[in-house]
Motif scaffolding. Structure first.
Motif, PDB file in Angstrom:
ATOM      1  N   GLY A 126       0.789  -1.219   0.000  1.00 23.26           N
ATOM      2  CA  GLY A 126       0.000   0.000   0.000  1.00 23.26           C
ATOM      3  C   GLY A 126       0.823   1.271   0.000  1.00 23.26           C
ATOM      4  N   LEU A 127       1.942   1.244  -0.708  1.00 16.63           N
ATOM      5  CA  LEU A 127       2.888   2.358  -0.640  1.00 16.63           C
ATOM      6  C   LEU A 127       2.564   3.486  -1.624  1.00 16.63           C
ATOM      7  N   LYS A 128       1.902   3.130  -2.713  1.00 18.78           N
ATOM      8  CA  LYS A 128       1.728   4.101  -3.791  1.00 18.78           C
ATOM      9  C   LYS A 128       0.945   5.324  -3.345  1.00 18.78           C
ATOM     10  N   GLU A 129      -0.117   5.105  -2.576  1.00 20.12           N
ATOM     11  CA  GLU A 129      -0.963   6.228  -2.172  1.00 20.12           C
ATOM     12  C   GLU A 129      -0.312   7.103  -1.106  1.00 20.12           C
ATOM     13  N   LYS A 130       0.838   6.691  -0.581  1.00 21.67           N
ATOM     14  CA  LYS A 130       1.490   7.475   0.467  1.00 21.67           C
ATOM     15  C   LYS A 130       2.403   8.570  -0.081  1.00 21.67           C
ATOM     16  N   TYR A 131       2.770   8.481  -1.363  1.00 18.90           N
ATOM     17  CA  TYR A 131       3.731   9.419  -1.932  1.00 18.90           C
ATOM     18  C   TYR A 131       3.078  10.442  -2.852  1.00 18.90           C
ATOM     19  N   MET A 132       3.687  11.624  -2.919  1.00 19.78           N
ATOM     20  CA  MET A 132       3.269  12.634  -3.880  1.00 19.78           C
ATOM     21  C   MET A 132       3.396  12.079  -5.294  1.00 19.78           C
ATOM     22  N   ILE A 360      11.809  17.610   4.160  1.00 18.72           N
ATOM     23  CA  ILE A 360      10.406  17.622   3.755  1.00 18.72           C
ATOM     24  C   ILE A 360      10.049  16.257   3.192  1.00 18.72           C
ATOM     25  N   PRO A 361       9.259  15.447   3.892  1.00 16.13           N
ATOM     26  CA  PRO A 361       8.894  14.131   3.359  1.00 16.13           C
ATOM     27  C   PRO A 361       8.150  14.278   2.030  1.00 16.13           C
ATOM     28  N   PRO A 362       8.459  13.454   1.029  1.00 14.76           N
ATOM     29  CA  PRO A 362       7.767  13.542  -0.262  1.00 14.76           C
ATOM     30  C   PRO A 362       6.433  12.794  -0.235  1.00 14.76           C
ATOM     31  N   THR A 363       5.751  12.882   0.904  1.00 13.76           N
ATOM     32  CA  THR A 363       4.514  12.135   1.111  1.00 13.76           C
ATOM     33  C   THR A 363       3.304  13.052   0.998  1.00 13.76           C
ATOM     34  N   THR A 364       2.145  12.439   0.824  1.00 15.80           N
ATOM     35  CA  THR A 364       0.927  13.213   0.592  1.00 15.80           C
ATOM     36  C   THR A 364       0.492  14.018   1.805  1.00 15.80           C
TER      37      THR A 364
END
Length: 436
Positions: A126-132, A360-364
């Protein structure tokens, strides 16, 4: 957008194919470390905030895994890292996990067979939805995900000493002419306008990229990189001319091409207030904050100013959304365990650590995590950008990137003219496209 496969690693891959075939191993097989239960992980986390962040996932995985695998982190300074990785690949000793800067080098490694597609693992964990989306785009090649973003939205921008600006009644410039007026005033006060340690070349290349992009926008570079335009375009000549104009005026430290970025010689000029500004990546937030919280209180930031009378979009940023990306040179159970280690960079603990050390985390959910004003300013610049241009030396084929970096560095000490720099830059691109 067309992808260009760098020539240097294509030759390297061919050499490796001969080597592996001679050893009785097919060139398409993945070379892994000799100890099957040790996952080797190469990265650039040698000190400070970088070391803390890179080590976090390793420590969490090793502490929580029941698989029997252990991840071993091996770090190397930035300037030596890429060459070390290529040498390792050429000898068939590529690590199981390794970081890169995306763009051209990552494509080289994929084409040479040293990175595996990760779409199924992204789906499983489930990693895809966590990143920008922009971070995932820079981790993708030929429609497949080949890397995991580690940390940091890294943009080029100008850090400045707010106290110095206040002391001399200087305002944040919005145009290049206004920036030059600031520089001239600083010189009058005996202050170096820009702290720059240009021994590694890429530091000075930031000036070239920012000036060319502000003058001509994105299209001249994209067309030149595809062989549909030229690096002799007016925007690249403008960049070279400005660098030499600024160098002649004394905007950079004396002997800038011999100063070491890795040894901290640029930031020391800022700490000692010998320089008023520094054009650098937003990773400098973590550096300033961890080195000296007191100095960090003095630091401001602004995007590289617009060029007057240019219709180029000034919201365009230069950098990466994700900065370091992990690719994997293993398969089966080991690949999944290595991937599991990388997933720890998306945990709350990892993201909180990144924010604490100025990354800055590249997360959503990045905007929800950041309270620091300077960091939020950079994140807002990234969010408001119409496009983010990947660093030239990452986007371009390695052979072309090296010519760009070398000629750009020579601009600072006047050993090449802007016209000669543009011509050599363009000739290297033509040679690459012709397979020479």
């Amino acid at each position: 957008m067309r992808r260009i496969i760098p020539y240097r690693l294509a030759v390297l891959a061919a050499a490796m194919a001969v080597l592996l075939t001679a050893c009785g191993v097919k060139s398409t097989e993945v070379t892994t470390s000799s100890d099957e239960k040790i996952i080797t992980y190469w990265n650039i986390g040698t000190e400070g905030a970088d070391k803390e962040v890179f080590q976090y996932a390793v420590d969490e995985y090793n502490k929580n895994t029941e698989s029997g695998y252990t991840v071993e982190s091996i770090s190397e300074q930035n300037d030596n890292y890429k060459e070390k990785l290529i040498v390792a690949m050429s000898s068939g000793e590529c690590p199981d996990m390794y970081t890169s800067w995306s763009g051209g080098p990552m494509i080289e490694y994929i084409e040479a067979g040293f990175a595996q597609p990760l779409d199924e693992l992204y789906e499983k964990y489930g990693l895809k939805e966590k990143y920008m989306d922009a971070a995932l785009a820079q981790a993708t090649y030929d429609g497949k995900l080949y890397a995991v973003p580690v940390y940091n939205v890294s943009l080029a921008g100008i850090f400045y000493n707010k106290e110095i600006f206040e002391r001399y009644n200087l305002e944040v410039p919005s145009t290049v002419s206004e920036l030059e007026a600031v520089c001239d005033r600083l010189l009058e006060e005996g202050i170096i306008p820009f702290a720059l340690a240009n021994a590694p070349k890429w530091t000075g290349s930031m000036y070239y990229q920012c000036l060319a992009t502000r003058y001509g926008g994105l299209e001249p570079f994209r067309k030149a990189a595809m062989g549909e335009g030229s690096f002799e375009d007016e925007c690249f000549r403008y960049a070279g001319e400005k660098i030499q104009e600024w160098a002649a005026k004394g905007y950079f430290p004396e002997g800038t091409n011999s100063l070491s970025e890795d040894d901290g010689q640029a930031k020391q000029l800022m700490y000692q207030e010998e320089a008023g500004m520094l054009l650098g990546g937003s990773w400098y937030i973590g550096t300033f904050a961890s080195d000296s919280p007191e100095f960090y209180e003095k630091v401001g930031w602004f995007s590289f100013p617009a060029v007057e009378d240019s219709d180029a979009d000034p919201s365009i940023q230069i950098g990466t959304i994700g900065d370091q990306f992990i690719s994997f040179n293993c398969e089966g159970e080991k690949l999944e365990e290595a991937f599991r280690c990388a997933t720890y960079y998306t945990t709350d603990g990892a993201k909180e650590l990144m924010v604490d050390v100025g990354k800055i985390p590249p997360t959503t959910d990045a905007s929800e995590l950041i309270t620091d004003g300077l960091t939020r300013q950079i994140l807002e610049a990234a969010a408001g950008a119409s496009s983010v241009q990947l660093w030239y030396d990452q986007y371009l084929p390695s052979s072309v990137a090296q010519i760009h970096l070398t000629t750009c560095q020579k601009l600072f000490d006047f050993t090449i003219t802007p016209e000669e720099a543009s011509r050599q830059f363009e000739q290297s691109m033509e040679n690459y496209l012709a397979g020479q």
